[in-house]
Design a protein around this motif. Sequence first.
Motif, mmCIF file in Angstrom:
data_model
loop_
_atom_site.group_PDB
_atom_site.id
_atom_site.type_symbol
_atom_site.label_atom_id
_atom_site.label_comp_id
_atom_site.label_asym_id
_atom_site.label_seq_id
_atom_site.Cartn_x
_atom_site.Cartn_y
_atom_site.Cartn_z
ATOM 1 N N GLU A 717 8.192 -1.291 7.021
ATOM 2 C CA GLU A 717 7.750 0.079 7.324
ATOM 3 C C GLU A 717 8.487 1.126 6.502
ATOM 4 O O GLU A 717 8.231 2.317 6.640
ATOM 5 C CB GLU A 717 7.956 0.374 8.824
ATOM 6 N N SER A 718 9.410 0.715 5.640
ATOM 7 C CA SER A 718 10.250 1.677 4.920
ATOM 8 C C SER A 718 9.537 2.244 3.696
ATOM 9 O O SER A 718 8.589 1.653 3.173
ATOM 10 C CB SER A 718 11.562 1.024 4.485
ATOM 11 N N GLN A 719 10.034 3.359 3.221
ATOM 12 C CA GLN A 719 9.471 3.994 2.023
ATOM 13 C C GLN A 719 9.750 3.150 0.779
ATOM 14 O O GLN A 719 8.971 3.163 -0.178
ATOM 15 C CB GLN A 719 10.087 5.391 1.845
ATOM 16 N N TYR A 720 10.844 2.363 0.802
ATOM 17 C CA TYR A 720 11.194 1.552 -0.366
ATOM 18 C C TYR A 720 10.256 0.341 -0.477
ATOM 19 O O TYR A 720 9.917 -0.072 -1.585
ATOM 20 C CB TYR A 720 12.658 1.101 -0.274
ATOM 21 N N TYR A 721 9.848 -0.204 0.656
ATOM 22 C CA TYR A 721 8.878 -1.299 0.631
ATOM 23 C C TYR A 721 7.520 -0.781 0.145
ATOM 24 O O TYR A 721 6.811 -1.466 -0.602
ATOM 25 C CB TYR A 721 8.749 -1.910 2.031
ATOM 26 N N THR A 722 7.167 0.434 0.544
ATOM 27 C CA THR A 722 5.926 1.056 0.062
ATOM 28 C C THR A 722 5.986 1.251 -1.448
ATOM 29 O O THR A 722 5.000 1.026 -2.157
ATOM 30 C CB THR A 722 5.716 2.418 0.759
ATOM 31 N N ARG A 723 7.164 1.640 -1.946
ATOM 32 C CA ARG A 723 7.328 1.807 -3.391
ATOM 33 C C ARG A 723 7.194 0.450 -4.092
ATOM 34 O O ARG A 723 6.610 0.367 -5.182
ATOM 35 C CB ARG A 723 8.703 2.430 -3.684
ATOM 36 N N PHE A 724 7.747 -0.586 -3.489
ATOM 37 C CA PHE A 724 7.627 -1.941 -4.041
ATOM 38 C C PHE A 724 6.150 -2.316 -4.199
ATOM 39 O O PHE A 724 5.726 -2.807 -5.261
ATOM 40 C CB PHE A 724 8.344 -2.936 -3.110
ATOM 41 N N LYS A 725 5.352 -2.080 -3.152
ATOM 42 C CA LYS A 725 3.925 -2.420 -3.217
ATOM 43 C C LYS A 725 3.223 -1.588 -4.288
ATOM 44 O O LYS A 725 2.311 -2.074 -4.973
ATOM 45 C CB LYS A 725 3.266 -2.217 -1.854
ATOM 46 N N SER A 726 3.641 -0.343 -4.447
ATOM 47 C CA SER A 726 3.046 0.524 -5.470
ATOM 48 C C SER A 726 3.316 -0.015 -6.871
ATOM 49 O O SER A 726 2.417 -0.055 -7.715
ATOM 50 C CB SER A 726 3.611 1.934 -5.323
ATOM 51 N N TYR A 727 4.579 -0.470 -7.116
ATOM 52 C CA TYR A 727 4.916 -1.053 -8.416
ATOM 53 C C TYR A 727 4.112 -2.341 -8.649
ATOM 54 O O TYR A 727 3.651 -2.599 -9.770
ATOM 55 C CB TYR A 727 6.408 -1.363 -8.501
ATOM 56 N N CYS A 728 3.955 -3.139 -7.611
ATOM 57 C CA CYS A 728 3.180 -4.382 -7.727
ATOM 58 C C CYS A 728 1.755 -4.082 -8.194
ATOM 59 O O CYS A 728 1.250 -4.711 -9.134
ATOM 60 C CB CYS A 728 3.115 -5.102 -6.378
ATOM 61 N N CYS A 729 1.117 -3.138 -7.536
ATOM 62 C CA CYS A 729 -0.291 -2.828 -7.834
ATOM 63 C C CYS A 729 -0.430 -2.214 -9.222
ATOM 64 O O CYS A 729 -1.390 -2.518 -9.948
ATOM 65 C CB CYS A 729 -0.857 -1.885 -6.775
ATOM 66 N N GLU A 730 0.531 -1.390 -9.610
ATOM 67 C CA GLU A 730 0.491 -0.789 -10.950
ATOM 68 C C GLU A 730 0.626 -1.867 -12.017
ATOM 69 O O GLU A 730 -0.131 -1.885 -13.002
ATOM 70 C CB GLU A 730 1.610 0.252 -11.090
ATOM 71 N N ALA A 731 1.583 -2.779 -11.825
ATOM 72 C CA ALA A 731 1.784 -3.867 -12.787
ATOM 73 C C ALA A 731 0.564 -4.785 -12.838
ATOM 74 O O ALA A 731 0.148 -5.228 -13.921
ATOM 75 C CB ALA A 731 3.025 -4.673 -12.410
ATOM 76 N N TYR A 732 -0.015 -5.062 -11.684
ATOM 77 C CA TYR A 732 -1.194 -5.944 -11.610
ATOM 78 C C TYR A 732 -2.348 -5.359 -12.432
ATOM 79 O O TYR A 732 -2.992 -6.069 -13.216
ATOM 80 C CB TYR A 732 -1.596 -6.128 -10.157
ATOM 81 N N ASN A 733 -2.591 -4.075 -12.293
ATOM 82 C CA ASN A 733 -3.701 -3.454 -13.026
ATOM 83 C C ASN A 733 -3.415 -3.361 -14.526
ATOM 84 O O ASN A 733 -4.333 -3.489 -15.340
ATOM 85 C CB ASN A 733 -4.005 -2.062 -12.465
ATOM 86 N N ILE A 734 -2.144 -3.189 -14.898
ATOM 87 C CA ILE A 734 -1.796 -3.169 -16.331
ATOM 88 C C ILE A 734 -2.068 -4.541 -16.942
ATOM 89 O O ILE A 734 -2.664 -4.654 -18.025
ATOM 90 C CB ILE A 734 -0.319 -2.767 -16.529
ATOM 91 N N LEU A 735 -1.641 -5.601 -16.261
ATOM 92 C CA LEU A 735 -1.845 -6.960 -16.791
ATOM 93 C C LEU A 735 -3.312 -7.352 -16.763
ATOM 94 O O LEU A 735 -3.767 -8.143 -17.604
ATOM 95 C CB LEU A 735 -0.992 -7.962 -16.002
ATOM 96 N N ARG A 736 -4.076 -6.795 -15.818
ATOM 97 C CA ARG A 736 -5.518 -7.066 -15.794
ATOM 98 C C ARG A 736 -6.188 -6.523 -17.057
ATOM 99 O O ARG A 736 -7.131 -7.110 -17.576
ATOM 100 C CB ARG A 736 -6.163 -6.445 -14.552
ATOM 101 N N LYS A 737 -5.681 -5.392 -17.566
ATOM 102 C CA LYS A 737 -6.242 -4.824 -18.801
ATOM 103 C C LYS A 737 -6.005 -5.749 -19.993
ATOM 104 O O LYS A 737 -6.762 -5.720 -20.965
ATOM 105 C CB LYS A 737 -5.610 -3.455 -19.082
ATOM 106 N N SER A 738 -4.947 -6.552 -19.931
ATOM 107 C CA SER A 738 -4.636 -7.495 -21.016
ATOM 108 C C SER A 738 -5.058 -8.924 -20.654
ATOM 109 O O SER A 738 -4.539 -9.885 -21.223
ATOM 110 C CB SER A 738 -3.134 -7.458 -21.328
#
Length: 812
Positions: A717-738
Motif C-alpha cells: 500500500e506504500s507510495q514506494y511500491y506504487t513507484r515500483f509498479k510504475s517503473y515496471c510498466c514504463e520499462a515493459y512498454n519501452i521493451l515492447r517497442k523493441s
Amino acid sequence: MSGNEFRFFLSCDINLPVTFRIERLEGNLPQSPSAASPEFESSPGSKSADLYVECALYLDGSPFGLPTRTRLESSGQPYCWNELITLSTKYRDLTAHAQLALTVWDVSCGKGEVPVGGATVHLFSSKKQLKAGKQKLRLWLGEEADGSYPTTTPGKVPRHERGELERIEKLINKYERVQIPRIDWLDNLTFRAMEKIKERENSRMGNSHLSLIVDFCSFEHRVAFQESGVNFFSPSSVSSTNELVIVWDPEVGKGNPSEHKQLKLARSLTRGTIDMDLKPSSNDWKSIQRILKYPPTRTLSGEERQLLWKFRFSLVSDKKALTKFLRSVEWSDAQEAKQAIDLMGRWEMIDVTDALELLSPVFESEEVRAYAVSVLERADDEELQCYLLQLVQALRFERSDKSRLSLFLVQRSLRNIEISSFFRWYLTVEFQDPAYAKRFHCTHEILEDNMKKLASGINGDEDGIKLWESLVRQTGLTAQLCTIMRDVKSVRGGTQKKIEKLRQLLSGLLSELTYFEEPIRLPLAPDVLITGIVPAESSIFKSALNPLRLTFQTASGGSCKVIFKKGDDIRQDQLLVALMDRLLKLENLDLHLTPYRVLATGQDEGMLEFIPSSSLAQILSEHRSIVNYLQKFHPDDDGPFGITATCLETFIKSCAGYSVITYILGIGDRHLDNLLLRDDGRLFHVDFGFILGRDPKPFPPPMKLCKEMVEAMGGAESQYYTRFKSYCCEAYNILRKSSNLILNLFHLMAGSNIPDIASDPEKGILKVQEKFRLDLDDENAVHFFQDLINESVSALFPQMVETIHRWAQYWR
C-alpha cells in the motif's frame, strides 16, 4: 489453419500391437459387502486389498485373443499400477465396434477372486476416430466387465450425470494431446482454477464412484477407422434414412493448384511498368499498415503477399516495409526474384535492427543476406558487440563457409581487441557442434590468418602474431582451471576442505598460475592484462557445482575477481540482459541494472564477472530484513525507513528492471540464493540456467517478487511500491517497442545447440512474443502488467518451495 490439422492415419495401415497403460484407481473401495456384491468381503485383519486388472479385447461382441492381467497391487489406496499393456492384436485387425473390457479383481478375500468392478470402453469414438489420451472409466461395482455389443457395463459416464468435473477432465485430455494451444501464463492460472473446482466438487459429492484411469496410445496424427482391403476411394453407400455419413477427404489441407495458378498469373500480369503507377486505396493502405506491424515471427498469407507485391513501388520510401516486401517475393521464380533484388537496391535504407531479420533462416537469397551485412556495417562497435553472439550463430544459415557475414565479422574483429577476443571464443565453443564444426573452424582460420598479417596490433603496441598468441594463451588458462576444478571436486568433505585444496594446488603443483611468464588478456575483459592468480584471495562457492572465485593480479598493479564455473551451460546467461539495459537507457530510463560480464569458454564451462554482493537468503538470515541490511550501509534518520532516499530509489528501480526482464525471457529456478543485493541497493539476478518458461519448480509465479522485497518498499500500500509498479510498466512498454529486435535476435539463435532454445526454437520464440502482448496498446499493457505483479506477490506456493531449497543449501 495449417494443413497439419487435416492429416490422419488409417487404422488398417497401422501394423502395431494395441497398446495402452493401466494407471490407477480413483475413489474409495467399498467398505462393506453390501457396497458391492454379496461375495465381496475383506479378509479379517487385512489393511488393504490385493488387486489386479484383467484386460480383454472384444470385436463385435465376441472375445478376441487371450485376456491380459496386470501385476498384483497391494500397496493400498491409491492403487497405482502404471503398467503398460500390449495386446497380441494389431490396430489393423480392429473393427469399428472393438471394445476393451476391464475388470478389477480382489484376491485378498477368503472366497477366491471377487470382482471389485468392471467397465467397458469403445476403442473408436462415434466419429470413427481411435481414442487417445487418458480415459476415466466409471466401474460398475461388484460386476465383471461385459464385452457384448451393446455392453451392459459402459465405462462412459451417462450424459445426464456429467458435470463440471467431467468437462474439465475432457479439456485436460485435449490439452495433454496438444489439441489446445499452450500459453504458459494462462495455463498456470487455469490449472489453479481447475484444482479449486475439483476440490469443491469432491467435497460436495464425495468420492462416491470408483473409477479406473486408462491412458491410450497417441499417434502423431488422428487415426480414422478403415477396414483392411476396403477401397478407400469408393463412395459410401447411400442410406435411405437421413443418416450422417462421414467421408475422409485425403486432399483436404493440401494446396489448391487452381489457386496457385491464378496467383501466379495475377503476379505475372502486374510485373514491370504497370505497377509503378498503382496507388493503394484507403482500405488497401489500412491493410498494408496492419501487415507492417506484424511481428517478424508472423507468416504472411497469400492475399497479404499479393497485396504487398502489387503496391511494392508505393512502399519503396518506407524503410519499415522492406522486410515484409521481401517475405512476399516468390524466390523460386527467377524473374520475380531478379526484380525484387533490383527494387531492394532502390529502397530507403533500413535500420540495423531490421537488417538482423534478413539474416534469419527465413531468407536464403545471398543477395538479401549481403544487403543485410552492408547495413550492419553502419553499426558502431558497442552496438555490434550486443549482437555478436547471435551473429555468430547466424553463420549456420549462410550458404557457404566463406560468406559475406563471416568476412564482415572478421574485418570488424581486426579493429577492436574486445570484439576479436569474444568473436574467437564464440567460434571456439561451436567447434563441438558436429553439423557446423567445419564452418566455424573455417571462420576461425580466416580470423587467425588475417590477424597474423597485421603489421601492428589493434592497439599499435604489438604485431598481429603476438596479439593472436596472447588470445590463444587464454585457452591454456581455462584448460588449467578445468583441471583444478576436477581435483577440487574429488575432495571429500565440506566447502572449507575444498577451499584448502584449491589454495594448496595454487601454492604447490600449479604454482605457475600465480605468476605468468607473459601477461594474458583476461577472457572476460580482453583490454585487461592479468599476471597471475592470488591464492590467498581465491575461494569456492557453496553450491552443487562448487564454482571457483579467483582473484587475478593485473599488469597495472590492481586486481580483479572472476568466477569460473564448470558443469553448467552458461551461454544462456549471455543472452540479452546487457542489450535490454542499453535499450532502456536509450529511452532515458536507467534502472540501475547489473549486466555482469559472462563468457562461455565451452558448452559446460565459462567465466563470470564477480560482483561484490550478498544473496537475499544470506541477508535475511543475518539481518532479518532487507531494510536492516541497507540501513547498515546507507543510514539516514530523516530518510524513508531510515535509509537514504537515493539507496531506496536504486533498490526500487533495480527490482523493477529485473522483474520485467526475467518475465520477458521466462527465466526460471528463481530462489533467494540467486537473487543478489549490492551495498548500494542494486538488486540483480544470476544463474539463468532455465529460460523461456522452463522451471524445475511447480507453478512458478510470472516473475520473482518475494514478499521481503515488497516489505522493503513499505508494503503493497506504500507510495514506494506504487513507484515500483510504475517503473515496471514504463520499462515493459519501452521493451515492447523493441520487440522486433529481441525476437530477431532469438530467431538468429534458432539453429544453436543451447539447450532451452534447441529443444523447440519456434516454440521458444513464440513464448517470448507472447510475453510482449503485442495485441495490446500501451495503456492496456500497463493494466496487464500490473495484474501480473499482483498475481506474483500473492503466490504462496513458491514460498514453500523456497523453504525446501534453504534446507538443501544448509546440508551442502
